[in-house]
Design an enzyme around this catalytic site. Sequence first.
Site, PDB file in Angstrom:
ATOM      1  N   ASP A  13      -1.635   6.336   6.426  1.00 48.27           N
ATOM      2  CA  ASP A  13      -1.669   4.977   6.610  1.00 48.27           C
ATOM      3  C   ASP A  13      -2.640   4.702   7.856  1.00 48.27           C
ATOM      4  OD1 ASP A  13      -1.025   2.334   6.383  1.00 48.27           O
ATOM      5  OD2 ASP A  13       0.879   2.301   7.204  1.00 48.27           O
ATOM      6  N   LYS A  72       0.907  -1.145  -0.087  1.00 47.29           N
ATOM      7  CA  LYS A  72       0.031  -0.262  -0.069  1.00 47.29           C
ATOM      8  C   LYS A  72       0.873   1.225  -0.188  1.00 47.29           C
ATOM      9  CE  LYS A  72      -2.320  -1.415   3.787  1.00 47.29           C
ATOM     10  NZ  LYS A  72      -1.591  -2.655   3.797  1.00 47.29           N
ATOM     11  N   THR A  73       1.842   1.309   0.996  1.00 43.68           N
ATOM     12  CA  THR A  73       2.812   2.443   0.811  1.00 43.68           C
ATOM     13  C   THR A  73       3.508   2.481  -0.576  1.00 43.68           C
ATOM     14  OG1 THR A  73       3.176   1.899   3.118  1.00 43.68           O
ATOM     15  CG2 THR A  73       4.593   3.470   2.153  1.00 43.68           C
ATOM     16  N   ARG A 109       6.757  -8.109   1.879  1.00 41.42           N
ATOM     17  CA  ARG A 109       7.366  -7.767   2.776  1.00 41.42           C
ATOM     18  C   ARG A 109       8.246  -9.098   3.566  1.00 41.42           C
ATOM     19  NH1 ARG A 109       4.695  -4.217   6.304  1.00 41.42           N
ATOM     20  NH2 ARG A 109       5.615  -2.633   4.980  1.00 41.42           N
ATOM     21  N   THR A 115      -6.160  -1.594   6.919  1.00 40.64           N
ATOM     22  CA  THR A 115      -6.300  -3.124   6.881  1.00 40.64           C
ATOM     23  C   THR A 115      -7.720  -3.259   6.924  1.00 40.64           C
ATOM     24  OG1 THR A 115      -6.033  -3.010   9.322  1.00 40.64           O
ATOM     25  CG2 THR A 115      -3.961  -3.475   8.164  1.00 40.64           C
TER      26      THR A 115
HETATM   27  P1  ADP Z   1       2.224  -1.834   3.137  1.00 39.03           P
HETATM   28  O1  ADP Z   1       2.300  -0.397   3.082  1.00 39.03           O
HETATM   29  O2  ADP Z   1       1.136  -2.675   2.429  1.00 39.03           O
HETATM   30  O3  ADP Z   1       2.538  -2.312   4.552  1.00 39.03           O
HETATM   31  P2  ADP Z   1       4.745  -1.754   1.640  1.00 39.03           P
HETATM   32  O4  ADP Z   1       4.138  -0.779   0.593  1.00 39.03           O
HETATM   33  O5  ADP Z   1       5.513  -0.997   2.670  1.00 39.03           O
HETATM   34  O6  ADP Z   1       3.458  -2.426   2.246  1.00 39.03           O
HETATM   35  O7  ADP Z   1       5.503  -2.797   1.111  1.00 39.03           O
HETATM   36  C1  ADP Z   1       6.474  -3.618   1.846  1.00 39.03           C
HETATM   37  C2  ADP Z   1       7.509  -4.031   1.096  1.00 39.03           C
HETATM   38  O8  ADP Z   1       7.288  -5.120   0.005  1.00 39.03           O
HETATM   39  C3  ADP Z   1       8.092  -3.034   0.354  1.00 39.03           C
HETATM   40  O9  ADP Z   1       9.457  -2.679   0.617  1.00 39.03           O
HETATM   41  C4  ADP Z   1       8.165  -3.507  -1.503  1.00 39.03           C
HETATM   42  O10 ADP Z   1       9.409  -3.442  -1.752  1.00 39.03           O
HETATM   43  C5  ADP Z   1       7.635  -4.710  -1.195  1.00 39.03           C
HETATM   44  N1  ADP Z   1       6.513  -4.919  -2.075  1.00 39.03           N
HETATM   45  C6  ADP Z   1       5.247  -4.764  -1.758  1.00 39.03           C
HETATM   46  N2  ADP Z   1       4.486  -4.858  -2.914  1.00 39.03           N
HETATM   47  C7  ADP Z   1       5.370  -5.300  -4.058  1.00 39.03           C
HETATM   48  C8  ADP Z   1       5.000  -5.346  -5.519  1.00 39.03           C
HETATM   49  N3  ADP Z   1       3.896  -5.639  -5.814  1.00 39.03           N
HETATM   50  N4  ADP Z   1       6.229  -5.617  -6.097  1.00 39.03           N
HETATM   51  C9  ADP Z   1       7.387  -5.893  -5.782  1.00 39.03           C
HETATM   52  N5  ADP Z   1       7.866  -5.507  -4.247  1.00 39.03           N
HETATM   53  C10 ADP Z   1       6.533  -5.207  -3.559  1.00 39.03           C
END
Ligand code: ADP
Length: 357
Positions: free
Chosen positions: A122, A77-78, A230, A171
């Site tokens: 977030d 998401k981030t 992650r 979430t």
């Molecule tokens: P969230 O905000 O949903 O908790 P993040 O955007 O911080 O998740 O993603 C966590 C990690 O996973 C990041 O470092 C990113 O590199 C990796 N990641 C997430 N989605 C992908 C994707 N679709 N392709 C490649 N890497 C991803």
Amino acid sequence: MNWDDTTDAEAAAERLVGAVADGEDQAVEAALRPKDLHEFIGQEKVREQLDLVLRAARARGATADHVLLSGAPGLGKTTLSMIIAAEMEAPIRITSGPAIQHAGDLAAILSSLQEGEVLFLDEIHRMSRPAEEMLYMAMEDFRVDVVVGKGPGATAIPLELPPFTLVGATTRAGLLPPPLRDRFGFTAHMEFYGPSELERVIHRSAGLLDVEIDTTGAAEIAGRSRGTPRIANRLLRRVRDYAQVKADGLITQEIAGAALAVYEVDARGLDRLDRGVLEALLKLFGGGPVGLSTLAVAVGEERETVEEVAEPFLVREGLLARTPRGRVATPAAWAHLGLTPPSAQNAGKGQQDLFGT
Ligand code: ADP
């Protein structure tokens, strides 16, 4: 369904297979984040729809619609919010619901945004009520009323805001009040990733980290990553260390399996806690039903830890069911731990009796 809860108990539990970012993740994730939609792996529908939304906004020379992203932690998401900003060639400001406890905190952020800026919020479902109400007006009219003073003398001073794009992440989309949900022009739900997508994530990250890995090694890590990029990236780093110290650096299936055995992450991604809960359920309670409190005492954990940290993944994997009578193991749980369910033993015994053997 509550597999996608992010709870304080989960956030507090430092585990190799935890989906919430730990300190090390935060330090290294920036380098691994895909920078544009082409680099972003999987989530085809979300990517396609978002691509249209962003292209249309660019063609109109307008700010993109507000975007709501829902899904479990660690699914990207981030990353997507940063991609939205990059695609719109706009700056991004990152904050979170728990950081905004007073409407004034939000007013301060909103009033300092530049035109077109992306505001990533977030855990938007954890914002305080007054801040949430201020956000309604900001999203719709790009305006907030800042209240000055208290009691009868208080006055509301209207403040114009530059147009901005709010990217909210949660979430649990179901927890958002409908008036807030309705103000997003585009809503996307992020799914857990399939094994082949996770393999691509792992190969990509290995390339960026300069780690040698073959296809069997990537598949082995992917299978243990609980559908979450992650976790895949975190397991890759641990396996890399092992490959450097114990082997020649190349990650193969054998090396990945041996490394993750050291960290007690099994072939399906269960860790010591998950397996402890399952083992207690099977070995002490014959597969249940058993009450949560009893199960928690048996594994020597808090109720919350069992319920919020271990169970969501076990339920999602179809290993454990929550029923009104208590926790019950599924046939898949017996199979995963290599044990025979009592009913099958009885059936076997019955048959033996029947056939006089
Ligand atoms: P969230 O905000 O949903 O908790 P993040 O955007 O911080 O998740 O993603 C966590 C990690 O996973 C990041 O470092 C990113 O590199 C990796 N990641 C997430 N989605 C992908 C994707 N679709 N392709 C490649 N890497 C991803």
